[in-house]
Scaffold this active site. Sequence first.
Site, PDB file in Angstrom:
ATOM      1  CG  ASP A  32      -1.985   1.035   1.178  1.00 19.32           C
ATOM      2  OD1 ASP A  32      -2.306   1.509   0.060  1.00 19.32           O
ATOM      3  OD2 ASP A  32      -2.512   1.413   2.248  1.00 19.32           O
ATOM      4  CG  HIS A  49       0.778   2.107  -9.374  1.00 17.41           C
ATOM      5  ND1 HIS A  49       0.434   1.709  -8.101  1.00 17.41           N
ATOM      6  CD2 HIS A  49      -0.263   2.847  -9.838  1.00 17.41           C
ATOM      7  CE1 HIS A  49      -0.778   2.190  -7.814  1.00 17.41           C
ATOM      8  NE2 HIS A  49      -1.216   2.886  -8.849  1.00 17.41           N
ATOM      9  CG  LEU A 143       9.656 -16.939  -3.153  1.00 15.39           C
ATOM     10  CD1 LEU A 143       9.366 -17.014  -1.663  1.00 15.39           C
ATOM     11  CD2 LEU A 143      10.029 -15.499  -3.531  1.00 15.39           C
TER      12      LEU A 143
HETATM   13  C1  FPP Z   1      -1.504   0.177  -3.622  1.00 19.47           C
HETATM   14  O1  FPP Z   1      -1.097   1.531  -3.589  1.00 19.47           O
HETATM   15  C2  FPP Z   1      -0.925  -0.535  -4.752  1.00 19.47           C
HETATM   16  C3  FPP Z   1      -1.636  -1.124  -5.774  1.00 19.47           C
HETATM   17  C4  FPP Z   1      -3.097  -1.112  -5.837  1.00 19.47           C
HETATM   18  C5  FPP Z   1      -0.979  -1.781  -6.910  1.00 19.47           C
HETATM   19  C6  FPP Z   1       0.271  -2.542  -6.599  1.00 19.47           C
HETATM   20  C7  FPP Z   1       0.980  -2.814  -7.865  1.00 19.47           C
HETATM   21  C8  FPP Z   1       2.325  -2.820  -8.040  1.00 19.47           C
HETATM   22  C9  FPP Z   1       3.292  -2.638  -6.962  1.00 19.47           C
HETATM   23  C10 FPP Z   1       2.886  -2.999  -9.395  1.00 19.47           C
HETATM   24  C11 FPP Z   1       2.731  -4.329 -10.068  1.00 19.47           C
HETATM   25  C12 FPP Z   1       2.956  -5.523  -9.239  1.00 19.47           C
HETATM   26  C13 FPP Z   1       3.655  -6.618  -9.577  1.00 19.47           C
HETATM   27  C14 FPP Z   1       3.435  -7.850  -8.799  1.00 19.47           C
HETATM   28  C15 FPP Z   1       4.662  -6.678 -10.652  1.00 19.47           C
HETATM   29  P1  FPP Z   1      -2.196   2.666  -3.719  1.00 19.47           P
HETATM   30  O2  FPP Z   1      -2.342   3.014  -5.156  1.00 19.47           O
HETATM   31  O3  FPP Z   1      -3.467   2.213  -3.074  1.00 19.47           O
HETATM   32  O4  FPP Z   1      -1.549   3.834  -2.914  1.00 19.47           O
HETATM   33  P2  FPP Z   1      -2.301   4.956  -2.046  1.00 19.47           P
HETATM   34  O5  FPP Z   1      -3.003   4.237  -0.935  1.00 19.47           O
HETATM   35  O6  FPP Z   1      -1.199   5.812  -1.560  1.00 19.47           O
HETATM   36  O7  FPP Z   1      -3.235   5.672  -2.965  1.00 19.47           O
END
Ligand code: FPP
Length: 280
Positions: A32, A49, A143
């Site tokens: 997050d 991201h 893993l």
């Molecule tokens: C949460 O941060 C994150 C996500 C919803 C997406 C996670 C995706 C990645 C890290 C990239 C792709 C993953 C892989 C496995 C290659 P948020 O957008 O909710 O952040 P915020 O709470 O600050 O708005």
Amino acid sequence: MALEKATGHDKKLQDRLIGSGDVPRHIAIIMDGNGRWAQKRGLPRIAGHHEGVNSVRDIVEACGQLGVKYLTVYAFSTENWKRPQEEVSLLMRLLLKALRDEKDRLHQNEVKLKVVGDIAALPQDVQDELLDGIEKMKDNKGLTLILALSYSGRWDITNAIQRMYDEIRSGSLKKEQITQELITSYLATKDFPDPDLLIRTSGEFRISNFLIWQIAYSELFISQEFWPSFRRKQLYEAVSNFQRRERRFGMVSEQLNKNESSGLDPLRGMERFLKSASKS
Ligand code: FPP
């Protein structure tokens, strides 16, 4: 194919962790804070991201080196489909690119790729890339990396109940057969043990519909770091913190040793864990 080894100071930190208690067999992570990480730097959310992918790479590698057997990352929830269309679309492109770019490296590191979630809801090219990666890495012994994509705990449980209902109606399943183990076996995560440690980044104290059945006895660790800043150093802190916990599974301390010597139970190894943790 060989697992890339840690070197120098990093190797020392890993050896110290491995020597000071049990390393969790299964770590699950709610990644997050990508958006806030980007916002703090005056960047668009997608930049968070992007940087988050670098964290995934580092954590996967460190988990493999530490001897963690399973790592589940919450990469896209059922609810994430409700985000603005543009962000969803950029996230899917990013996921596709990350899978393409990282596949060979993951394979070289003996990672076995798995996915849980409503895969049919993902764009076709993402589905194809996932299936290709899963096939390529299916015999790897390192893993197991489980990507939770278009996943939510309630989705998983609802699915399981619907399938049980069909089997009850057809007569192949009886009410008396419905046990906790049976329910577990109907979940998308049926091939993996429950997480020992659940990490959430960005300081939020929420489960957000992640592995709600599976984390019944998981230890929780909340990191203040946003996901793009969560790297192996923070992972080591989480594992070290885990090693100082006493996992009682509803029992009292004295019972843990007794159960192990009677060979009864799910807590094998607990005595060793407690002894070594108290030494550190
Ligand atoms: C949460 O941060 C994150 C996500 C919803 C997406 C996670 C995706 C990645 C890290 C990239 C792709 C993953 C892989 C496995 C290659 P948020 O957008 O909710 O952040 P915020 O709470 O600050 O708005």
